[in-house]
Design a protein around this motif. Sequence first.
Motif, PDB file in Angstrom:
ATOM      1  N   UNK A 104       1.286 -18.001  15.305  1.00 26.78           N
ATOM      2  CA  UNK A 104       1.875 -17.807  13.983  1.00 26.78           C
ATOM      3  C   UNK A 104       2.646 -19.060  13.568  1.00 26.78           C
ATOM      4  N   UNK A 124      -5.701 -14.700  18.865  1.00 25.26           N
ATOM      5  CA  UNK A 124      -5.119 -14.877  17.532  1.00 25.26           C
ATOM      6  C   UNK A 124      -4.411 -16.235  17.500  1.00 25.26           C
ATOM      7  N   UNK A 152      -9.662  -3.477  12.762  1.00 27.27           N
ATOM      8  CA  UNK A 152      -8.359  -3.076  12.217  1.00 27.27           C
ATOM      9  C   UNK A 152      -7.919  -1.705  12.721  1.00 27.27           C
ATOM     10  N   UNK A 196      -1.464  -3.346   6.965  1.00 24.11           N
ATOM     11  CA  UNK A 196      -1.717  -1.947   6.630  1.00 24.11           C
ATOM     12  C   UNK A 196      -0.773  -1.540   5.495  1.00 24.11           C
ATOM     13  N   UNK A 199       5.524 -21.353  12.201  1.00 19.63           N
ATOM     14  CA  UNK A 199       6.973 -21.137  12.209  1.00 19.63           C
ATOM     15  C   UNK A 199       7.429 -20.728  10.818  1.00 19.63           C
ATOM     16  N   UNK A 200       8.253 -19.714  10.776  1.00 18.27           N
ATOM     17  CA  UNK A 200       8.775 -19.255   9.489  1.00 18.27           C
ATOM     18  C   UNK A 200       9.706 -20.300   8.896  1.00 18.27           C
ATOM     19  N   UNK A 201       9.810 -20.290   7.593  1.00 24.59           N
ATOM     20  CA  UNK A 201      10.694 -21.229   6.916  1.00 24.59           C
ATOM     21  C   UNK A 201      12.125 -21.023   7.400  1.00 24.59           C
ATOM     22  N   UNK A 202      12.861 -22.115   7.607  1.00 28.17           N
ATOM     23  CA  UNK A 202      14.251 -21.940   7.989  1.00 28.17           C
ATOM     24  C   UNK A 202      15.029 -21.282   6.851  1.00 28.17           C
ATOM     25  N   UNK A 203      16.097 -20.619   7.228  1.00 28.41           N
ATOM     26  CA  UNK A 203      16.902 -19.942   6.214  1.00 28.41           C
ATOM     27  C   UNK A 203      17.448 -20.954   5.207  1.00 28.41           C
ATOM     28  N   UNK A 204      17.411 -20.599   3.946  1.00 26.61           N
ATOM     29  CA  UNK A 204      17.946 -21.486   2.913  1.00 26.61           C
ATOM     30  C   UNK A 204      19.470 -21.505   3.017  1.00 26.61           C
ATOM     31  N   UNK A 238      -6.178  -6.758  23.963  1.00 30.93           N
ATOM     32  CA  UNK A 238      -4.840  -6.944  24.493  1.00 30.93           C
ATOM     33  C   UNK A 238      -4.004  -7.693  23.458  1.00 30.93           C
ATOM     34  N   UNK A 239      -2.694  -7.733  23.710  1.00 28.05           N
ATOM     35  CA  UNK A 239      -1.811  -8.425  22.776  1.00 28.05           C
ATOM     36  C   UNK A 239      -2.293  -9.862  22.558  1.00 28.05           C
ATOM     37  N   UNK A 240      -2.278 -10.296  21.316  1.00 26.16           N
ATOM     38  CA  UNK A 240      -2.656 -11.667  21.019  1.00 26.16           C
ATOM     39  C   UNK A 240      -4.145 -11.874  20.843  1.00 26.16           C
ATOM     40  N   UNK A 241      -4.911 -10.771  20.851  1.00 28.53           N
ATOM     41  CA  UNK A 241      -6.365 -10.896  20.671  1.00 28.53           C
ATOM     42  C   UNK A 241      -6.804 -10.265  19.353  1.00 28.53           C
ATOM     43  N   UNK A 246      14.751 -16.362   0.662  1.00 25.42           N
ATOM     44  CA  UNK A 246      14.517 -17.277   1.762  1.00 25.42           C
ATOM     45  C   UNK A 246      15.395 -17.055   2.963  1.00 25.42           C
ATOM     46  N   UNK A 288     -13.275  -7.857  10.486  1.00 25.91           N
ATOM     47  CA  UNK A 288     -12.271  -7.940  11.541  1.00 25.91           C
ATOM     48  C   UNK A 288     -11.848  -6.542  11.971  1.00 25.91           C
ATOM     49  N   UNK A 337      -4.252  -2.277  15.117  1.00 22.40           N
ATOM     50  CA  UNK A 337      -4.519  -3.614  15.649  1.00 22.40           C
ATOM     51  C   UNK A 337      -3.320  -4.503  15.319  1.00 22.40           C
TER      52      UNK A 337
END
Lengths: 86, 234
Positions: free
Chosen positions: A56, A53, A13, B160, A58-63, A36-39, B31, A11, B155
Motif C-alpha cells: 500500500x 497484493x 471478492x 464493499x 504510504x498515506x499522506x502525512x497529516x496536514x 492468505x493475508x496479502x494475497x 487531510x 478479481x 477478501x
Amino acid sequence: MKIYFFDSGMRYIGCRELSNGEPMPKNATTEPVTLFDGQQAYLYNGTWVISDIPPMPEASPALPTLDERLEAVEMAILDIYLGGAL
Amino acid sequence: MDALNFGVFQSQISELPDKVKQTYSIDFMLGSYVAINNGIFAGIVINSGSAVSSISALAKNPGIVSLKSAASTVNSGYKITTTNGAMILGGGETGRVVFYLNTITNISAIIGFHNSLDNNPPTNGVYFNIVNDVVKGRTAKNSSSSETGTEYSLASNAYYCFAIDIDTSASTATFKIYSDDQSLLWSDTLSTNMPTGALGFGVNAWTTASDEVKYLLTLDYMEFTLPKVRVIPK
C-alpha cells in the motif's frame, strides 16, 4: 455448495454458500480458492491465479493544524522584518 | 397538464412535509485524522490504536481513512462513530458503509447501528460483525443477541458497501453486502432482538493479536438515514 465471487475485473471478492434454490450468480464460480493475508486472486480461463497484493502506498502525512500554519506565517513575517536573521 | 390537475398537483406539493428524512454522511476528505469530527462522526482511539487519513487519488473513492492497531497491544484499534446513544430506531432507518479490509487476520470489527465504545460487543445494535474474513449480521437488545444463519467471507483490499435496512415497524433488519460494482453478494435478515434502546452509528475496528502496528480497515464513506426525525419548517 460454496460459490466464489469476482468483480468486473475478474478479481476475487469473497465467497459464501449458495442458498437452496438460488440460481448461480453470474459473477460467481464454484472453482475454489483460498487466500492468505496479502494475497489476491484473479479468475483466468476458469482458474484462480494467485498473486501478492502490491504494498500500500504510504498515506499522506497529516496536514499542519491552523495554529501551526499561523505560527509559520508569523515566523516568516518576523524573518522578513529581521532581514532574514531567522 | 390541465388547470384542474395542476391545481391538485400544487395542493399535493404543499402538503408534503418540509423534510421527510435526514441523511447524515462523511466522506473523509480531510487531510488530518484528528479532524474527523464533523459534528456527527468523531474518531476515537481504542486501546492506543490510531487512524491515518489519505486524500485518495481514485475518482471512485475520494477521501479514505485507515484505522490502525498499536504495537504489542491486543484489542487496540480505532472507531469512527456518532455518540453511542445518539438515536433510537423508530423504523425505516438505513445505514451504508463503504470500506475495505487491509487484513483478514487477527481483526475484528463492528459496523452499523450500535452502542459499543470499544472492542466489547454492543448491548444494543443492528450491525455487521466481522471476525477475520467472516462477517455475519447481528442484532442486540439489552445484551441479548441474535446472529444471521448465513455468513459471507470477505477478501482483503476489496471495496464493499455494507448496507443495513430497518423495516418501517423496526421489527426486521435486512443486511446486504454489495461489491464495488454494485453487485449484491450476500443478504440475510433478522427479526429477533431488535433494539429499542439508544445507540449510535459507525465503525469500530481492532486487532485480536499482540503484534506490530498494522492497518486494519480503510473507510471510504459512511451514511445513515433517519426517516422519523423532526420536520424543519421552511
